[in-house]
Design an enzyme around this catalytic site. Structure first.
Site, PDB file in Angstrom:
ATOM      1  N   LYS A 183      38.824 107.017   9.703  1.00  0.00           N
ATOM      2  CA  LYS A 183      40.329 107.829   9.989  1.00  0.00           C
ATOM      3  C   LYS A 183      40.044 108.359  11.332  1.00  0.00           C
ATOM      4  O   LYS A 183      40.601 108.352  12.971  1.00  0.00           O
ATOM      5  CB  LYS A 183      40.172 109.438   9.515  1.00  0.00           C
ATOM      6  CG  LYS A 183      40.596 109.478   8.173  1.00  0.00           C
ATOM      7  CD  LYS A 183      41.116 110.480   8.071  1.00  0.00           C
ATOM      8  CE  LYS A 183      40.915 110.516   6.414  1.00  0.00           C
ATOM      9  NZ  LYS A 183      41.412 112.362   6.170  1.00  0.00           N
ATOM     10  N   ASP A 213      45.503 116.423   5.748  1.00  0.00           N
ATOM     11  CA  ASP A 213      45.121 116.401   4.968  1.00  0.00           C
ATOM     12  C   ASP A 213      46.219 115.665   4.304  1.00  0.00           C
ATOM     13  O   ASP A 213      47.280 115.335   4.489  1.00  0.00           O
ATOM     14  CB  ASP A 213      45.638 117.728   3.828  1.00  0.00           C
ATOM     15  CG  ASP A 213      44.859 118.028   2.658  1.00  0.00           C
ATOM     16  OD1 ASP A 213      43.920 117.913   2.692  1.00  0.00           O
ATOM     17  OD2 ASP A 213      45.410 118.723   2.146  1.00  0.00           O
ATOM     18  N   THR A 214      46.654 114.480   3.020  1.00  0.00           N
ATOM     19  CA  THR A 214      47.156 113.584   2.124  1.00  0.00           C
ATOM     20  C   THR A 214      46.764 113.211   0.758  1.00  0.00           C
ATOM     21  O   THR A 214      45.925 113.986   0.190  1.00  0.00           O
ATOM     22  CB  THR A 214      47.083 112.645   2.860  1.00  0.00           C
ATOM     23  OG1 THR A 214      47.209 112.200   4.412  1.00  0.00           O
ATOM     24  CG2 THR A 214      47.310 111.052   2.280  1.00  0.00           C
ATOM     25  N   PHE A 259      41.471 101.026  -0.574  1.00  0.00           N
ATOM     26  CA  PHE A 259      40.893 102.282  -0.377  1.00  0.00           C
ATOM     27  C   PHE A 259      41.876 103.675  -1.440  1.00  0.00           C
ATOM     28  O   PHE A 259      43.451 103.008  -0.840  1.00  0.00           O
ATOM     29  CB  PHE A 259      41.328 103.128   1.546  1.00  0.00           C
ATOM     30  CG  PHE A 259      40.813 104.495   1.359  1.00  0.00           C
ATOM     31  CD1 PHE A 259      40.537 104.596   1.520  1.00  0.00           C
ATOM     32  CD2 PHE A 259      42.619 105.050   2.353  1.00  0.00           C
ATOM     33  CE1 PHE A 259      39.540 106.755   1.503  1.00  0.00           C
ATOM     34  CE2 PHE A 259      42.489 106.585   1.956  1.00  0.00           C
ATOM     35  CZ  PHE A 259      41.324 107.513   1.782  1.00  0.00           C
ATOM     36  N   ASP A 268      45.807 101.999  -2.587  1.00  0.00           N
ATOM     37  CA  ASP A 268      46.113 101.478  -2.142  1.00  0.00           C
ATOM     38  C   ASP A 268      46.412 100.159  -2.814  1.00  0.00           C
ATOM     39  O   ASP A 268      47.660 100.152  -2.593  1.00  0.00           O
ATOM     40  CB  ASP A 268      45.694 101.533  -1.291  1.00  0.00           C
ATOM     41  CG  ASP A 268      45.187 101.216   0.559  1.00  0.00           C
ATOM     42  OD1 ASP A 268      46.169 102.603   0.572  1.00  0.00           O
ATOM     43  OD2 ASP A 268      44.690 101.019   1.148  1.00  0.00           O
ATOM     44  N   ARG A 272      50.025 108.497   7.590  1.00  0.00           N
ATOM     45  CA  ARG A 272      49.117 109.233   8.678  1.00  0.00           C
ATOM     46  C   ARG A 272      49.826 108.473  10.073  1.00  0.00           C
ATOM     47  O   ARG A 272      49.407 108.541  10.784  1.00  0.00           O
ATOM     48  CB  ARG A 272      47.762 108.614   7.992  1.00  0.00           C
ATOM     49  CG  ARG A 272      46.419 109.193   8.611  1.00  0.00           C
ATOM     50  CD  ARG A 272      44.960 109.411   7.981  1.00  0.00           C
ATOM     51  NE  ARG A 272      44.599 108.729   7.541  1.00  0.00           N
ATOM     52  CZ  ARG A 272      44.797 107.845   6.307  1.00  0.00           C
ATOM     53  NH1 ARG A 272      44.713 109.113   5.599  1.00  0.00           N
ATOM     54  NH2 ARG A 272      44.768 106.352   5.631  1.00  0.00           N
TER      55      ARG A 272
HETATM   56  P1  IMP Z   1      42.289 112.884   2.693  1.00  0.00           P
HETATM   57  O1  IMP Z   1      43.031 114.626   2.820  1.00  0.00           O
HETATM   58  O2  IMP Z   1      42.682 112.278   3.897  1.00  0.00           O
HETATM   59  O3  IMP Z   1      41.047 112.833   2.683  1.00  0.00           O
HETATM   60  O4  IMP Z   1      43.369 112.120   1.366  1.00  0.00           O
HETATM   61  C1  IMP Z   1      43.056 112.639  -0.393  1.00  0.00           C
HETATM   62  C2  IMP Z   1      43.358 112.030  -1.199  1.00  0.00           C
HETATM   63  O5  IMP Z   1      44.646 111.461  -1.162  1.00  0.00           O
HETATM   64  C3  IMP Z   1      42.008 110.687  -0.531  1.00  0.00           C
HETATM   65  O6  IMP Z   1      40.650 111.025  -0.854  1.00  0.00           O
HETATM   66  C4  IMP Z   1      43.110 109.076  -1.051  1.00  0.00           C
HETATM   67  O7  IMP Z   1      42.455 109.602  -2.608  1.00  0.00           O
HETATM   68  C5  IMP Z   1      44.760 109.782  -1.316  1.00  0.00           C
HETATM   69  N1  IMP Z   1      44.445 109.322  -0.038  1.00  0.00           N
HETATM   70  C6  IMP Z   1      44.911 109.561   1.241  1.00  0.00           C
HETATM   71  N2  IMP Z   1      45.377 108.692   2.098  1.00  0.00           N
HETATM   72  C7  IMP Z   1      45.579 107.470   1.407  1.00  0.00           C
HETATM   73  C8  IMP Z   1      45.773 105.975   1.958  1.00  0.00           C
HETATM   74  O8  IMP Z   1      46.138 105.706   2.418  1.00  0.00           O
HETATM   75  N3  IMP Z   1      46.391 105.060   1.097  1.00  0.00           N
HETATM   76  C9  IMP Z   1      45.887 106.116  -0.584  1.00  0.00           C
HETATM   77  N4  IMP Z   1      45.069 106.508  -0.738  1.00  0.00           N
HETATM   78  C10 IMP Z   1      45.187 107.317   0.441  1.00  0.00           C
END
Ligand code: IMP
Length: 194
Positions: free
Chosen positions: A13, A69-70, A150, A153, A179
């Protein structure tokens, strides 16, 4: 140039964000800022978690900072796993455990629509601003991947593409991803605000 602390320990990141903000802002890592330890993430929304992480840094440094956060939001699962995407299959689960649980939950489902959503919270002078990126797509019925991939994906295929996120070059993924889009909005804001 502005200096911003990025509230993450994830090297990938940091590299992605540094490339996107090149010439706009200097990104300082948590360790460069002398911050160690786990940042709490206990909110029940992406926005809440991004704010909580950015606030953790702000309270300790009073320096401009941001956090992201994702979540993966699946239509047929009423938006789950969402904010719980990292630990969908349990506290210390692997990416594979999460994918297995997701494929099981969607077995036989016709509606496989999903999206990834990222919320970035920027704190400057104590005030929070939010930037959101979203990519829509489908959950595949099995993994499509050349290697590890990842997170989710290998099972996420973005709309208008015939391959999963795990099968595309990282540069292509970053240009259309949740992101990537959120970081682009942050970069545009910082360019115009400076
Ligand atoms: P974080 O908030 O970016 O840590 O994302 C939380 C979770 O969402 C991660 O542990 C992944 O399982 C999933 N995630 C986030 N971004 C991606 C991505 O670009 N591809 C696939 N899974 C993702």
């Amino acid at each position: 140039m502005k200096r911003l602390i990025f509230a993450t320990n994830n090297r990938h990141k940091i590299e992605e964000v540094r490339a996107a903000l090149d010439g706009t802002a200097e990104i300082i890592t948590l360790s460069q800022a002398g911050l160690f330890g786990d940042i709490p993430e206990t909110a029940d929304t992406l926005q809440g978690n991004a704010l909580q992480k950015a606030q953790w840094v702000w309270e300790r440094t009073h320096c401009s900072c941001f956090a992201d956060d994702t979540g993966l939001e699946v239509d047929a699962l009423d938006g789950a796993p969402g904010v719980y995407s990292a630990r969908y299959a349990g506290e210390h689960c692997s990416f594979d455990d999460n994918i297995d649980k997701l494929l099981g939950a969607l077995r036989g489902a016709e509606n496989r629509k999903a999206d990834f959503r990222t919320v970035i919270c920027l704190i400057e002078n104590g005030a929070a601003k939010y930037f959101e990126g979203r990519v829509d797509g489908q959950i595949l019925t099995e993994r499509h991947s050349h290697g590890e991939g990842f997170g989710y994906d290998p099972v996420f295929m973005p709309d208008r593409f015939a391959v999963s996120f795990a099968e595309m070059p990282l540069s292509v993924k970053n240009s259309i991803s949740h992101r990537g889009l959120a970081v682009k909005k942050l970069a545009e804001y910082l360019t115009h605000a400076s």
